[in-house]
Design an enzyme around this catalytic site. Structure first.
Site, PDB file in Angstrom:
ATOM      1  N   LYS A   1     -11.154  -2.152   5.892  1.00 25.79           N
ATOM      2  CA  LYS A   1     -10.182  -1.054   5.848  1.00 25.79           C
ATOM      3  C   LYS A   1     -10.959   0.217   6.145  1.00 25.79           C
ATOM      4  CE  LYS A   1      -6.466   1.113   3.845  1.00 25.79           C
ATOM      5  NZ  LYS A   1      -6.474   1.412   2.429  1.00 25.79           N
TER       6      LYS A   1
ATOM      7  N   CYS B   1     -12.052   4.648   1.189  1.00 24.80           N
ATOM      8  CA  CYS B   1     -11.777   5.297  -0.098  1.00 24.80           C
ATOM      9  C   CYS B   1     -12.347   6.724  -0.133  1.00 24.80           C
ATOM     10  CB  CYS B   1     -12.377   4.470  -1.233  1.00 24.80           C
ATOM     11  SG  CYS B   1     -12.063   5.215  -2.836  1.00 24.80           S
TER      12      CYS B   1
HETATM   13  C1  LIG Z   1      -3.032   5.051  -6.377  1.00 23.12           C
HETATM   14  C2  LIG Z   1      -3.638   4.520  -5.097  1.00 23.12           C
HETATM   15  C3  LIG Z   1      -4.585   3.485  -5.161  1.00 23.12           C
HETATM   16  C4  LIG Z   1      -5.163   2.961  -3.995  1.00 23.12           C
HETATM   17  N1  LIG Z   1      -6.071   1.947  -4.072  1.00 23.12           N
HETATM   18  C5  LIG Z   1      -6.576   1.396  -2.929  1.00 23.12           C
HETATM   19  C6  LIG Z   1      -7.484   0.299  -2.967  1.00 23.12           C
HETATM   20  O1  LIG Z   1      -7.854  -0.186  -4.038  1.00 23.12           O
HETATM   21  N2  LIG Z   1      -7.943  -0.209  -1.796  1.00 23.12           N
HETATM   22  C7  LIG Z   1      -7.541   0.296  -0.586  1.00 23.12           C
HETATM   23  O2  LIG Z   1      -7.957  -0.211   0.460  1.00 23.12           O
HETATM   24  N3  LIG Z   1      -6.702   1.354  -0.523  1.00 23.12           N
HETATM   25  C8  LIG Z   1      -6.214   1.899  -1.653  1.00 23.12           C
HETATM   26  N4  LIG Z   1      -5.351   2.968  -1.582  1.00 23.12           N
HETATM   27  C9  LIG Z   1      -5.023   3.540  -0.276  1.00 23.12           C
HETATM   28  C10 LIG Z   1      -3.764   2.922   0.296  1.00 23.12           C
HETATM   29  O3  LIG Z   1      -3.965   1.543   0.544  1.00 23.12           O
HETATM   30  C11 LIG Z   1      -3.370   3.594   1.606  1.00 23.12           C
HETATM   31  O4  LIG Z   1      -4.392   3.420   2.550  1.00 23.12           O
HETATM   32  C12 LIG Z   1      -3.123   5.080   1.445  1.00 23.12           C
HETATM   33  O5  LIG Z   1      -2.399   5.366   0.265  1.00 23.12           O
HETATM   34  C13 LIG Z   1      -2.360   5.625   2.651  1.00 23.12           C
HETATM   35  O6  LIG Z   1      -1.119   4.989   2.806  1.00 23.12           O
HETATM   36  P1  LIG Z   1       0.254   5.681   2.324  1.00 23.12           P
HETATM   37  O7  LIG Z   1       0.355   6.999   3.028  1.00 23.12           O
HETATM   38  O8  LIG Z   1       1.315   4.690   2.715  1.00 23.12           O
HETATM   39  O9  LIG Z   1       0.142   5.858   0.833  1.00 23.12           O
HETATM   40  C14 LIG Z   1      -4.782   3.499  -2.736  1.00 23.12           C
HETATM   41  C15 LIG Z   1      -3.833   4.539  -2.684  1.00 23.12           C
HETATM   42  C16 LIG Z   1      -3.266   5.060  -3.832  1.00 23.12           C
HETATM   43  C17 LIG Z   1      -2.262   6.183  -3.721  1.00 23.12           C
END
Ligand SMILES: Cc1cc2nc3c(=O)[nH]c(=O)nc-3n(C[C@H](O)[C@H](O)[C@H](O)COP(=O)(O)O)c2cc1C
Length: 239
Positions: A66, A27
């Site tokens: 993660k 995060c």
């Molecule tokens: C609005 C939002 C909330 C997210 N909340 C979490 C979360 O609670 N836990 C987590 O492991 N990743 C969280 N992520 C990260 C996503 O799981 C992911 O790792 C990240 O968005 C990259 O992937 P993408 O390029 O497909 O969006 C969040 C991402 C976004 C955009």
């Protein structure tokens, strides 16, 4: 973000009836990292180890982690090497660094290296927004699965398209009539979840559904004004 807190938290999670615990070392949010949590933990691999070990010992639930490709000088590969002897059930790596936050390209080479040292369930994530990208990451990195975040915004059918691509090497696009039905269902679910008909928050979602529509500009102009489900229906019916 101390190991004792994870011990306490894992007990609460088990009592609440959840099926597993995922510890997020990826995060990038300021309010989280300011408190020495989230991705900042990657700077302290001893602490990462202690947190995962304490959690695994405190619970019977499967524990997964993660992480991001890196933070500063610390890489995901270093973190995985450090925790290899712990009973982690799955690892998801977001292929962007802490510094990249949520945009830019993932560096898949880092995940490729992790694949060679970690035999367990490995999941790749970060910027997978087309079925072709998802397919090439799954096949080229030999990972066990992928994670989708922003890629499904405004297209919750993205998951089926990826499955289609993997099976048939092609995928279908929903028609506008199908998209309308799906976006209305999404709005209904959001209203039910919030227990009220105020759909101002849905504006950002509905704007994404109209990407690619031939009258997207005219649609967006009206959709940014919706307040209720009925407003949404009235606009959508005209297109
Ligand atoms: C609005 C939002 C909330 C997210 N909340 C979490 C979360 O609670 N836990 C987590 O492991 N990743 C969280 N992520 C990260 C996503 O799981 C992911 O790792 C990240 O968005 C990259 O992937 P993408 O390029 O497909 O969006 C969040 C991402 C976004 C955009």
């Amino acid at each position: 973000s101390r190991p004792e807190e994870f011990v306490q938290a894992s007990k609460l999670v088990a009592q609440a009836g959840f099926d597993g615990i995922d510890i997020n070392f990826g995060c990038p949010a300021k309010k989280v990292n300011r408190n020495d949590a989230g991705c900042t933990l990657m700077n302290n691999l001893d602490r990462v180890y202690d947190i995962i070990q304490a959690t695994c010992e405190a619970t019977k639930l499967p524990v997964s982690i993660k992480l991001r490709n890196g933070k500063g000088q610390v890489t995901a590969e270093q973190l995985v090497k450090k925790v290899l002897d712990l009973p982690i059930q799955a690892i998801m790596v977001h292929g962007r660094t802490f510094e990249q936050a949520f945009s830019g390209e993932s560096d898949w080479q880092q995940i490729k290296k992790i694949r060679t040292i970690y035999p367990g369930i490995l999941l790749a994530n970060g910027g997978l927004d087309t079925p072709a990208k998802a397919q090439s990451v799954i096949t080229e990195l030999a990972v066990d699965g992928i994670g989708i975040g922003q890629g499904c915004w405004g297209k919750p059918w993205f998951f089926s398209q990826i499955k289609e691509q993997l099976r048939f090497n092609r995928y279908t696009q929903p028609t506008w009539a199908q998209i309308k039905r799906i976006l209305l269902t999404h709005a209904e679910l959001m209203a039910a979840d919030k227990n009220n008909d105020n759909l101002v928050e849905f504006r950002k979602h509905v704007l994404r559904y109209v990407n690619g529509h031939e009258k997207a500009t005219a649609l967006r102009k009206q959709l940014v004004t919706i307040n209720s489900y009925q407003d949404l229906v009235n606009i959508i019916q005209q297109f």
